[in-house]
Write an enzyme that holds these catalytic residues in place. Structure first.
Site, PDB file in Angstrom:
ATOM      1  N   ASP A   1       0.918  -1.205   0.082  1.00 16.85           N
ATOM      2  CA  ASP A   1      -0.047   0.101  -0.032  1.00 16.85           C
ATOM      3  C   ASP A   1       1.191   1.193  -0.008  1.00 16.85           C
ATOM      4  OD1 ASP A   1      -2.454   1.793   0.509  1.00 16.85           O
ATOM      5  OD2 ASP A   1      -1.520   1.673   2.583  1.00 16.85           O
ATOM      6  N   LEU A   2       0.330   2.389  -0.428  1.00 15.86           N
ATOM      7  CA  LEU A   2       1.299   3.625  -0.370  1.00 15.86           C
ATOM      8  C   LEU A   2       0.967   4.453   0.938  1.00 15.86           C
ATOM      9  CD1 LEU A   2       1.240   4.829  -4.104  1.00 15.86           C
ATOM     10  CD2 LEU A   2       3.082   3.728  -2.829  1.00 15.86           C
ATOM     11  N   ASP A   3      -0.198   5.266   0.575  1.00 19.24           N
ATOM     12  CA  ASP A   3      -0.611   6.317   1.797  1.00 19.24           C
ATOM     13  C   ASP A   3      -0.758   5.634   3.217  1.00 19.24           C
ATOM     14  OD1 ASP A   3      -1.018   7.884  -0.501  1.00 19.24           O
ATOM     15  OD2 ASP A   3      -3.151   7.622  -0.540  1.00 19.24           O
TER      16      ASP A   3
ATOM     17  N   ASP B   1      -1.421  -0.704   6.145  1.00 17.88           N
ATOM     18  CA  ASP B   1      -1.729  -0.058   7.497  1.00 17.88           C
ATOM     19  C   ASP B   1      -3.177  -0.172   7.894  1.00 17.88           C
ATOM     20  OD1 ASP B   1      -3.049   2.827   7.204  1.00 17.88           O
ATOM     21  OD2 ASP B   1      -2.130   2.119   5.509  1.00 17.88           O
TER      22      ASP B   1
END
Length: 244
Positions: free
Chosen positions: A16-18, A188
């Site tokens: 995941d990025l954000d 997250d």
């Protein structure tokens, strides 16, 4: 760090990025503030100067086109267009303003200061594993300096429905050409990343920096960490030590 007994060293890793590879909240807040300032300069109508006006249209647009929740960029465009049209601006002008507003937001949204530690970690992992991005957001990996580390970038909307739907996971598995259990997904967000990965047959790694309680007992991450650096310890250092 917590490991399920069935954990096995992956052959590839998806991220995941954000809020996984960097802190996304302040960036979005700043981008929203710049966009609102721009809107105030474009629109003389006072009601459009209040964020609540645009929040209401965001919900209204979603109610009419629920599929937009899978494409946050298009959802923002349609929200701006609907809000401008409600101010008695014609369709052509509203569409142009909506396009300009989205473009401005994306410039600001990609002003992300990715921590040096994150880049170092990705550099180390990318020498041992193929790395893939699976994101529901619209950050541009090239603009934020992360493109060199990833073999594929999959984004909701462009590449399928948003996590926890399986579209992006399935696409990643196809591109990597390996069994789903050979891929470890790191993120997250409990529902999008952990439930999504588990349902897709991936191993899952929950980045739980705030040490929250697990959201339910039906789903458990394969791995739980509180800092990304633990991945290097788990996947590279420990493996290297085991071969000595």
């Amino acid at each position: 760090m917590y490991l399920q007994p069935n954990f096995c060293r992956p052959h590839a890793i998806s991220f995941d990025l954000d809020d996984t590879l960097y802190d996304n909240g302040p960036v979005i807040d700043a981008a929203e503030a710049v966009l609102m300032d721009w809107i105030r300069n474009q629109c003389p109508k006072g009601e459009a100067h209040d964020m609540s006006y645009w929040t209401a249209y965001k919900r209204q647009v979603q109610a009419i086109q629920p599929e937009l929740e899978h494409d946050v960029t298009l959802w923002r465009y349609e929200t701006l267009k609907a809000g401008f049209e409600a101010l008695s601006l014609n369709t052509t002008v509203s569409a142009k303003l909506a396009t300009d507003g989205v473009d401005l937001f994306l410039v600001e949204r990609n002003k992300i200061n990715v921590p040096k530690e994150t880049k170092t970690l990705l550099a180390k992992l990318s020498t041992c594993f193929p790395l893939v991005v699976i994101t529901n957001g619209n950050a541009d990996v090239e603009k934020i300096g992360l493109k060199p580390f990833f073999s594929h970038v999959l984004s909701a909307g462009i590449d399928g429905r948003a996590k926890p739907h399986g579209d992006l996971f399935q696409r990643a598995q196809t591109l990597l050409n390996m069994d789903s259990q050979c891929i470890l997904h790191v993120g997250d967000h409990w529902q999008a990343d952990i439930i999504g990965a588990n349902q897709a047959g991936f191993q899952s790694c929950w980045l739980n920096m705030d040490r929250q309680q697990q959201a339910d007992t039906l789903h458990k991450p394969t791995v739980e960490i509180s800092h990304l650096a633990e991945l290097v310890d788990l996947l590279i250092h420990q493996q290297r030590d085991a071969t000595l």
